[in-house]
Motif scaffolding. Structure first.
Motif, PDB file in Angstrom:
ATOM      1  N   ARG A  61       5.839 -15.890   4.247  1.00  0.00           N
ATOM      2  CA  ARG A  61       5.904 -15.867   2.785  1.00  0.00           C
ATOM      3  C   ARG A  61       7.251 -16.441   2.320  1.00  0.00           C
ATOM      4  O   ARG A  61       7.475 -16.637   1.136  1.00  0.00           O
TER       5      ARG A  61
ATOM      6  N   ILE B  11      10.765 -10.254   1.473  1.00  0.00           N
ATOM      7  CA  ILE B  11      10.239  -9.536   0.303  1.00  0.00           C
ATOM      8  C   ILE B  11       9.403  -8.389   0.856  1.00  0.00           C
ATOM      9  O   ILE B  11       8.768  -8.538   1.914  1.00  0.00           O
ATOM     10  N   ASN B  12       9.433  -7.265   0.199  1.00  0.00           N
ATOM     11  CA  ASN B  12       8.558  -6.170   0.622  1.00  0.00           C
ATOM     12  C   ASN B  12       7.392  -6.068  -0.350  1.00  0.00           C
ATOM     13  O   ASN B  12       7.557  -5.681  -1.504  1.00  0.00           O
ATOM     14  N   CYS B  13       6.215  -6.443   0.145  1.00  0.00           N
ATOM     15  CA  CYS B  13       4.998  -6.444  -0.672  1.00  0.00           C
ATOM     16  C   CYS B  13       4.367  -5.060  -0.535  1.00  0.00           C
ATOM     17  O   CYS B  13       4.090  -4.623   0.593  1.00  0.00           O
TER      18      CYS B  13
ATOM     19  N   TYR C  57       1.497  -3.967  -0.863  1.00  0.00           N
ATOM     20  CA  TYR C  57       0.159  -3.909  -0.263  1.00  0.00           C
ATOM     21  C   TYR C  57       0.176  -4.213   1.232  1.00  0.00           C
ATOM     22  O   TYR C  57      -0.876  -4.270   1.865  1.00  0.00           O
ATOM     23  N   CYS C  58       1.354  -4.405   1.793  1.00  0.00           N
ATOM     24  CA  CYS C  58       1.471  -4.922   3.162  1.00  0.00           C
ATOM     25  C   CYS C  58       0.652  -4.111   4.172  1.00  0.00           C
ATOM     26  O   CYS C  58       0.769  -2.894   4.235  1.00  0.00           O
TER      27      CYS C  58
ATOM     28  N   PHE D 276       9.079   2.878   2.189  1.00  0.00           N
ATOM     29  CA  PHE D 276       8.990   1.409   2.226  1.00  0.00           C
ATOM     30  C   PHE D 276       9.912   0.883   1.118  1.00  0.00           C
ATOM     31  O   PHE D 276       9.551   0.902  -0.065  1.00  0.00           O
TER      32      PHE D 276
ATOM     33  N   GLY E  51       6.494  -8.626  10.225  1.00  0.00           N
ATOM     34  CA  GLY E  51       7.583  -9.290   9.544  1.00  0.00           C
ATOM     35  C   GLY E  51       7.278 -10.766   9.220  1.00  0.00           C
ATOM     36  O   GLY E  51       6.130 -11.162   9.174  1.00  0.00           O
TER      37      GLY E  51
ATOM     38  N   CYS F 259      11.454  -9.008   6.674  1.00  0.00           N
ATOM     39  CA  CYS F 259      10.805  -9.880   5.686  1.00  0.00           C
ATOM     40  C   CYS F 259      11.825 -10.219   4.609  1.00  0.00           C
ATOM     41  O   CYS F 259      12.852  -9.553   4.467  1.00  0.00           O
TER      42      CYS F 259
HETATM   43  S1  SF4 Z   1       2.903  -8.902   3.343  1.00  0.00           S
HETATM   44 FE1  SF4 Z   1       4.064 -10.208   4.751  1.00  0.00          FE
HETATM   45  S2  SF4 Z   1       5.958 -10.739   3.637  1.00  0.00           S
HETATM   46 FE2  SF4 Z   1       5.015  -9.005   2.570  1.00  0.00          FE
HETATM   47  S3  SF4 Z   1       6.000  -7.196   3.468  1.00  0.00           S
HETATM   48 FE3  SF4 Z   1       4.119  -7.545   4.648  1.00  0.00          FE
HETATM   49  S4  SF4 Z   1       4.712  -8.818   6.407  1.00  0.00           S
HETATM   50 FE4  SF4 Z   1       6.382  -8.905   4.868  1.00  0.00          FE
END
Ligand code: SF4
Length: 348
Positions: free
Chosen positions: A202, A128-130, A132-133, A56, A171, A126
């Motif tokens: 986001r 941003i890559n979070c 915790y996604c 990731f 996404g 996306c």
């Molecule tokens: S939480 Fe939302 S913005 Fe963040 S990586 Fe996952 S899908 Fe993308």
């Protein structure tokens, strides 16, 4: 263009302040992000972190990085995006698809879990890559919808008159360019029984420049009632620079809601959650959900535990007016709605 950070230094974005140029200037490796924040590269040393990034990748827009405190490895915004060795640990009950979305995958790109609503995976990308996604392991390749596939995917919704709301997710659906998004909205508007369009994103938070005039105009002219659900987890994510774009979005007739995820060491604190609700309200956004994190492989270190969640939620209810207290919920695969978690005793 250079974005000025809270420390007074600057980070390059682009010569044009359009959202795509800003996105193109994002940090794509943790090393340069740490260097920018004057933090030791030791924080990301080791093969476990390399493996986490391979699985990731890192993606952080420059404006979001600019809100992090230089020299602070515990910064709550940094913790949301910095890969950790913990991500490689196999923990019981943490699985790649905890919400069993593949069983609700009505057809390519369409997820139909709840009565009256269907979700379209408008894009896999996306801004941003979070870390915790909950969709970090989702098979986007099997669900990729090109622009030419939209009409066919929406046939599913067109043939089910019980569906009144289309949810655009991903996404991040606002990764679509304005002309593409406008075309998608037009296709949705052509389905007579749809009355609402909900966009989960986001992007307005991490790149507020995404709220373009064209986007505002398109939402304003839609025959559908429009709702944008923002994903804001910490009050530091909302700054004065967000005020005008969010006002414009709201003035387009769009409802603004927020769903946050309760994240260990990021926002599992009464003051932070309370500040978040206050700030959301000041920006015209209703605090809607506080999600318990989904048990996704590689994210267990974000879980504060149910007891902490219930205690914090009880404290929030004791501190804030009811309309500022988000519902504490957990999504459970196969259930017909998100399950509210409520503490009824003051001892919780
Ligand atoms: S939480 Fe939302 S913005 Fe963040 S990586 Fe996952 S899908 Fe993308």
């Amino acid at each position: 263009m250079r974005i000025i950070t809270r420390s007074g230094s600057s980070v390059p974005a682009s010569d044009h302040a359009d959202w795509q140029s800003i996105l193109a200037a994002s940090f794509r490796d943790a090393g340069s992000l740490l260097e920018y924040l004057q933090l030791s590269p030791e924080l990301i040393a080791g093969d476990a972190i390399k493996a986490a990034v391979k699985q990731f990748p890192v993606l952080v827009p420059p404006g979001y990085a600019a809100l992090m405190k230089p020299g602070d490895p515990r910064d709550p915004l940094l913790l949301q995006v910095l890969p950790r060795a913990d991500e490689n640990q196999q923990v019981e009950a943490y699985v790649p698809d905890p919400l069993a979305e593949k069983h609700s995958n009505a057809r390519q790109g369409i997820i139909h879990k709840y009565q009256g609503r269907a979700l379209m995976l408008a894009t896999g990308g996306c801004a941003i890559n979070c870390r915790y996604c909950f969709r970090r392991h989702f098979d986007y390749s099997a669900n990729r919808l090109g622009r030419r596939d939209w009409q066919q995917a929406l046939e599913y919704i067109a043939t089910d008159s019980s569906i009144s709301e289309l949810i655009l997710s991903g996404g991040d659906p606002l990764m679509l360019q304005d002309d593409a998004l406008s075309e998608l909205i037009s296709l949705a508007e052509a389905i007579p029984h749809l009355t609402r369009l909900r966009i989960h994103s986001r992007l307005p938070v991490v790149i507020p420049e995404r709220i373009t005039d064209a986007l505002i105009r398109r939402l304003e002219m839609s025959r559908l009632n429009t709702v944008v659900v923002l994903h804001i987890n910490h009050p530091d994510e909302l700054t004065p620079a967000h005020k005008e774009p969010l006002n414009l979005l709201r003035n387009s007739g769009t409802w603004l809601l927020n769903q946050a995820v309760l994240l260990k060491d990021v926002n599992d604190d009464l003051m932070i959650l309370s500040d978040l609700s206050e700030r959301l309200f000041a920006f015209g956004i209703t605090p809607y959900y506080l999600h318990l994190p989904d048990p996704v492989t590689g994210t267990h270190h974000f879980d504060s535990g149910d007891d902490t969640a219930l205690r914090l939620h009880h404290q929030l209810r004791s501190t804030l007016p009811g309309y500022l207290v988000p519902q504490l919920v957990r999504e459970i695969a196969g259930e017909p709605y998100k399950i509210p978690y409520i503490s009824l005793t003051s001892g919780q």
